[in-house]
Motif scaffolding. Structure first.
Motif, PDB file in Angstrom:
ATOM      1  N   ILE A   1       0.852  -1.210   0.000  1.00 15.88           N
ATOM      2  CA  ILE A   1       0.000   0.000   0.000  1.00 15.88           C
ATOM      3  C   ILE A   1       0.877   1.245   0.000  1.00 15.88           C
ATOM      4  O   ILE A   1       0.637   2.194  -0.760  1.00 15.88           O
ATOM      5  CB  ILE A   1      -0.967  -0.012   1.207  1.00 15.88           C
ATOM      6  N   LYS A   2       1.893   1.262   0.874  1.00  8.35           N
ATOM      7  CA  LYS A   2       2.780   2.435   0.944  1.00  8.35           C
ATOM      8  C   LYS A   2       3.462   2.688  -0.400  1.00  8.35           C
ATOM      9  O   LYS A   2       3.615   3.835  -0.820  1.00  8.35           O
ATOM     10  CB  LYS A   2       3.835   2.256   2.036  1.00  8.35           C
ATOM     11  N   ALA A   3       3.878   1.615  -1.070  1.00  9.64           N
ATOM     12  CA  ALA A   3       4.605   1.751  -2.333  1.00  9.64           C
ATOM     13  C   ALA A   3       3.688   2.093  -3.501  1.00  9.64           C
ATOM     14  O   ALA A   3       4.047   2.913  -4.354  1.00  9.64           O
ATOM     15  CB  ALA A   3       5.370   0.467  -2.626  1.00  9.64           C
ATOM     16  N   ASN A   4       2.511   1.470  -3.548  1.00  3.84           N
ATOM     17  CA  ASN A   4       1.662   1.588  -4.730  1.00  3.84           C
ATOM     18  C   ASN A   4       0.459   2.513  -4.584  1.00  3.84           C
ATOM     19  O   ASN A   4      -0.089   2.975  -5.579  1.00  3.84           O
ATOM     20  CB  ASN A   4       1.161   0.191  -5.143  1.00  3.84           C
ATOM     21  N   LYS A   5       0.034   2.739  -3.350  1.00  3.99           N
ATOM     22  CA  LYS A   5      -1.127   3.600  -3.109  1.00  3.99           C
ATOM     23  C   LYS A   5      -0.839   4.520  -1.927  1.00  3.99           C
ATOM     24  O   LYS A   5      -1.462   4.405  -0.862  1.00  3.99           O
ATOM     25  CB  LYS A   5      -2.366   2.756  -2.811  1.00  3.99           C
ATOM     26  N   PRO A   6       0.108   5.447  -2.097  1.00  4.30           N
ATOM     27  CA  PRO A   6       0.501   6.296  -0.967  1.00  4.30           C
ATOM     28  C   PRO A   6      -0.663   7.104  -0.391  1.00  4.30           C
ATOM     29  O   PRO A   6      -0.692   7.373   0.805  1.00  4.30           O
ATOM     30  CB  PRO A   6       1.589   7.195  -1.536  1.00  4.30           C
ATOM     31  N   GLU A   7      -1.633   7.447  -1.234  1.00  6.09           N
ATOM     32  CA  GLU A   7      -2.776   8.216  -0.721  1.00  6.09           C
ATOM     33  C   GLU A   7      -3.611   7.372   0.253  1.00  6.09           C
ATOM     34  O   GLU A   7      -4.140   7.881   1.242  1.00  6.09           O
ATOM     35  CB  GLU A   7      -3.656   8.758  -1.859  1.00  6.09           C
ATOM     36  N   VAL A   8      -3.710   6.067   0.011  1.00  4.53           N
ATOM     37  CA  VAL A   8      -4.422   5.163   0.925  1.00  4.53           C
ATOM     38  C   VAL A   8      -3.631   5.036   2.226  1.00  4.53           C
ATOM     39  O   VAL A   8      -4.208   5.050   3.325  1.00  4.53           O
ATOM     40  CB  VAL A   8      -4.670   3.787   0.276  1.00  4.53           C
ATOM     41  N   ALA A   9      -2.316   4.934   2.115  1.00  2.00           N
ATOM     42  CA  ALA A   9      -1.468   4.859   3.311  1.00  2.00           C
ATOM     43  C   ALA A   9      -1.641   6.127   4.153  1.00  2.00           C
ATOM     44  O   ALA A   9      -1.761   6.053   5.381  1.00  2.00           O
ATOM     45  CB  ALA A   9      -0.010   4.669   2.920  1.00  2.00           C
ATOM     46  N   GLU A  10      -1.673   7.273   3.479  1.00  3.57           N
ATOM     47  CA  GLU A  10      -1.868   8.548   4.183  1.00  3.57           C
ATOM     48  C   GLU A  10      -3.204   8.560   4.908  1.00  3.57           C
ATOM     49  O   GLU A  10      -3.291   9.002   6.058  1.00  3.57           O
ATOM     50  CB  GLU A  10      -1.800   9.725   3.192  1.00  3.57           C
ATOM     51  N   GLN A  11      -4.238   8.056   4.272  1.00  4.58           N
ATOM     52  CA  GLN A  11      -5.567   8.004   4.895  1.00  4.58           C
ATOM     53  C   GLN A  11      -5.547   7.102   6.130  1.00  4.58           C
ATOM     54  O   GLN A  11      -6.155   7.431   7.153  1.00  4.58           O
ATOM     55  CB  GLN A  11      -6.621   7.504   3.898  1.00  4.58           C
ATOM     56  N   GLU A  12      -4.863   5.981   6.051  1.00  8.62           N
ATOM     57  CA  GLU A  12      -4.779   5.070   7.191  1.00  8.62           C
ATOM     58  C   GLU A  12      -4.046   5.735   8.358  1.00  8.62           C
ATOM     59  O   GLU A  12      -4.455   5.597   9.516  1.00  8.62           O
ATOM     60  CB  GLU A  12      -4.085   3.764   6.799  1.00  8.62           C
ATOM     61  N   LEU A  13      -2.977   6.453   8.057  1.00  6.68           N
ATOM     62  CA  LEU A  13      -2.245   7.171   9.100  1.00  6.68           C
ATOM     63  C   LEU A  13      -3.134   8.223   9.757  1.00  6.68           C
ATOM     64  O   LEU A  13      -3.111   8.401  10.986  1.00  6.68           O
ATOM     65  CB  LEU A  13      -0.987   7.820   8.522  1.00  6.68           C
ATOM     66  N   ASP A  14      -3.929   8.909   8.949  1.00  6.36           N
ATOM     67  CA  ASP A  14      -4.836   9.936   9.472  1.00  6.36           C
ATOM     68  C   ASP A  14      -5.933   9.330  10.346  1.00  6.36           C
ATOM     69  O   ASP A  14      -6.241   9.852  11.417  1.00  6.36           O
ATOM     70  CB  ASP A  14      -5.468  10.741   8.330  1.00  6.36           C
ATOM     71  N   VAL A  15      -6.514   8.237   9.900  1.00  4.21           N
ATOM     72  CA  VAL A  15      -7.572   7.576  10.681  1.00  4.21           C
ATOM     73  C   VAL A  15      -7.007   7.095  12.016  1.00  4.21           C
ATOM     74  O   VAL A  15      -7.615   7.297  13.077  1.00  4.21           O
ATOM     75  CB  VAL A  15      -8.206   6.406   9.893  1.00  4.21           C
ATOM     76  N   PHE A  16      -5.837   6.483  11.975  1.00  3.06           N
ATOM     77  CA  PHE A  16      -5.206   6.013  13.206  1.00  3.06           C
ATOM     78  C   PHE A  16      -4.907   7.194  14.136  1.00  3.06           C
ATOM     79  O   PHE A  16      -5.171   7.125  15.344  1.00  3.06           O
ATOM     80  CB  PHE A  16      -3.917   5.239  12.892  1.00  3.06           C
TER      81      PHE A  16
END
Length: 157
Positions: A35-50
């Motif tokens: 996810i971090k490598a291929n979908k950084p925007e999804v990773a960012e969303q997960e960090l924000d939710v957490f």
């Protein structure tokens, strides 16, 4: 995002909790790396939710806040529907409550005309946790409430 993203240091400290958070979403280390490598925007969303989950928990449990500035000490008792405050202000602009000497001076002069003491109560402007977060963003810190209780007991006696 409701609050603010945790710092890198906070994420490192909460690493086990973050792993559990990802696991509740069926995301293992391999998938997270993908996810971090291929979908950084999804990773960012997960960090924000957490981050929001952590902040929400901290703010919900917060009972007391303190804020020290050069000439003021703000002590807050964070009730469910309102915030109660005790504000101490030095009438001597040379005193600096951000120093050890300034706090010692405050202790020695607390009940003299050199320290203005006020109490207040205010309903939350928006929502409790949002208001507490705004105070933290301005520099307030979580407190055990001992100083608030000590000052309040002296005021009430």
């Amino acid at each position: 995002m409701k609050y603010a993203r945790l710092t890198k240091e906070q994420f490192e400290e909460l690493h086990p909790e973050f792993i559990n958070f990802l696991a509740t979403q069926s995301i293992d280390k391999t998938e997270w790396d993908s996810i971090k490598a291929n979908k950084p925007e999804v990773a960012e969303q997960e960090l924000d939710v957490f981050s929001d989950l952590i902040w929400e928990g901290v703010l919900t449990r917060a009972s007391y806040l303190e804020y020290f500035s050069k000439n003021h000490v703000f002590l807050f008792d964070c009730k469910a529907d309102q915030i109660e405050s005790i504000v101490l202000k030095s009438t001597n602009p040379a005193i600096d409550f951000l120093t050890k000497e300034g706090l010692h001076w405050l202790s020695d002069h607390l009940f003299t005309e050199l320290v203005d003491m006020q109490q207040g109560t205010k309903k939350y402007a928006t929502e409790r946790n949002a208001d507490l977060f705004a105070l933290i963003q301005q520099g307030a810190i979580l407190s055990d409430g001992k100083l608030y209780a000590q000052i309040l007991s002296i005021i009430l006696s």
